[in-house]
Design a protein around this motif. Sequence first.
Motif: not given
Length: 887
Positions: A410, A414-415, A417
């Motif tokens: 995750d 998220e970091r 993208d």
Amino acid sequence: MRDARPSAIYLKDYRPPAFLIERTELAFDLHEDHAIVEATLHLRRNSGVAPEEALVLHGQDLELQWLALDGRELSAGEYSQSDDGLRIARVPQQFTLSSRTRIRPQDNTSLEGLYKSRTLFCTQCEAEGFRKITWYLDRPDVMAEFDVSIEADKARYPVLLSNGNPVAAEDLGNGRHRARWHDPFPKPAYLFALVAGDLHSVDDHFTTASGRQVGLRIFVEEKDLDKCEHAMVSLKKSMRWDEEVYGREYDLDIFNIVAVDDFNMGAMENKSLNIFNSSCVLCSPQTTTDKGFQTVEAIVAHEYFHNWSGNRVTCRDWFQLSLKEGFTVFRDAEFSADMGSRTVKRVEDATVMRTAQFAEDAGPMAHPVRPDSFIEISNFYTLTVYEKGAEVVRMIHTLLGAEAFRKGADLYFERHDGQAVTCEDFVRAMEDASGVDLGQFRRWYAQAGTPVLSVAGAYDEAAQTYALTVRQSTPPTPGQAHKEPLLIPLALGLLGDAGNLPLQLAGAAPNVESADNTHLVLKVSEAEQTFVFSGVRERPVPSLLRGFSAPVRLEYDYSRAELCALMSRDNDGFVRWDAAQQLAISVLQEAEEQIHAGAAPVVDPLYLNACQTLLEDASLDAAMVAEMLRLPGEGYLAELAARRGGARVLSIHLAREAVHKALAVHAEAAWLDAYRRNAVNTPYAPEAGQIAARSLRNLSLEYLVLARDEHIALARAQFASAGNMTDSLAALKVISQRGSAAQRDEALDDFYRRWKSETLVVNQWLQVQAAVPGEGALERVQGLLQHEAFDLRNPNKVRALVAGFANGNPLQFHRADGAGYRFLGEVIEALNTRNPQIAARLLVPLTRWRNYAGDQGPAMRSELECLAALPDLSPDVFEVLSKSLQD
């Protein structure tokens, strides 16, 4: 070897791009003898990077018609062209560059860039194919939004597809039409895709977890519309699984898949427009085997999962290829395990590693999961990058645990993208989310070669302790003579007389992860470590490398009785299979030594009885029984023999035949019972129970025909009455390899008559013939090169017939007169400039020349030297040859 050597590219020389492309506008005008590509690139200098005055774009085999900077056409003196690029001496900070280029897709036999597959225009841009389409910054760390228009003849090419969402469609008159597409997600050029053709689609939809409707379409030729259902079901399963297991939802309004006959790879994850080799998407019970159904499901899943692990987050440079491929192979393997048998899937993965990837690690092309250098990136789409890369990710999953691994995934998505990142970024996200230091573990990405774990056990009956000493080492590989210790998760148990024992490890708690009281994961991190278990009330048999917990060679001096114990009652399915394989290898190697010494081979009754007992137990999973009773192949046995002084092809073949025959005769009644009780009398379905039954039944057929010639009647009856391709092809293989010449030819001719209109089935027919043993095998294969069903331009057919012979018919490929090597060399020479990727991959069997004893090794090397002397070697072929011939 030619003098003009292509130069290597090094990871250490990576520099960020001096220019970035914010938006790319492409207009394609497709015709029968050419295509016009108009490109408008919105560029700016990359702030923070040392300024470079000149703009250098990639390009190959392009005919430039005009070039304009901010709307002003440039004169010839304002830019320069070379064989692989275009240079503009002076450009401003931010600007628009427009070009008009002519290309010839119809003449593009490399199947890279834009090309024709029969009547279909299609693209393959990974890794560096986009530079054959237009002038561009063709590197993965340059990401842009794409607007694409495609114009073509409406009757010939009614379907016009590209990435993203459809924007408009218009009739242009004069029989032509245009479609426009927009992809809002920035992507590198390697993910660009275009398809134009007379295609029909199977349509469906998927409702995401957040309630959005996504249109799903699989485009094929009209004749193949009935072969898309399984791929569509697999796609929907994949989408749901990725939401449930990784929380990843699809992000566009439409997802398209297109089946293409001529394709170098299996499939390509282009954003929202996945282009598939037709063999990896089309299937039906009549034309596709069980294995084919499973392959389609896995590849559909793999390419879909790339939407996040490869597209939304992509690799910074091609050295980081495993960042997307290793992670995605791990994801598709877990998906397949959830859809079927987790143990069987693990066995299949381990088999690929041991028989093929370990050989790659031991050969001249050995490289780390993240290579240090390459000449041609297409040579590094390897088992090391994909399969070993996946095992590296699996080890992180093992070391962190499922919950922490999910948190790491995750954080990674998220970091990063919308970014192009590195393997280091992936590992760092796992560390930051879990709090676990993976510093030593990073060596898995940098060190080539297969680690060896040498394990010894000592039982102290008085103290009721069991000490396990583990030594690790990694053999030298090209360019890496010295290896540092790795962090290796070693899963283990201890087997007693009544089953697996409870485990209690004395001290060293930080080096252990416990799944239950009979299973531990040791963290092996030093060159030598000893682990002591207390409360061990009987002398145990160590159950090592459970679940294939690390991609290593395991050395432990098991007795045959201990292997039988593990094979019959350990509670880890992988260990049971592995014990059966180790026992078979021991018996096979003993038989080979007897044959080499001039004696008749004697097969240990312990092995024969253990196999018979296994076969007679109808309560066991039929798929696992089949895997445990399938003998290791001659290629794998040759790899093992290479580490013991050199492979002797004939004696290996004779030994395997002798053990095969002995097991067939010894357990004939049990084989016949297994054949009968595993008959499937319900309509065909590619589900686990039926697949397992067919697997054991068809293995039983092989053994029965070996046991007695009369059993060929069973194979002929099955061939005549089979209601699915799995049973039909299994019977054909048995008849072709064990029947008389007349029976073989009759069956092969009948099969071709029935299926000659089905290209994928005909490819299997070619592969069956490539593996037919005995004299005349090479001549048969050479004759098939002229058959109407064969086409040297089609990679699937080349893989089926030529690679099928070189890899699947070892006794005939390694003929004493060297004719098998010369045959392969001639095909490689023919493909060297026509399709360099396929030519380079065909070289693999010859690169293993050091493995063979006697005259065969020098003969293989001689063929490599002949190829190396050819003029105009492609970089792909040159790189493999040069590394294979290094002393």
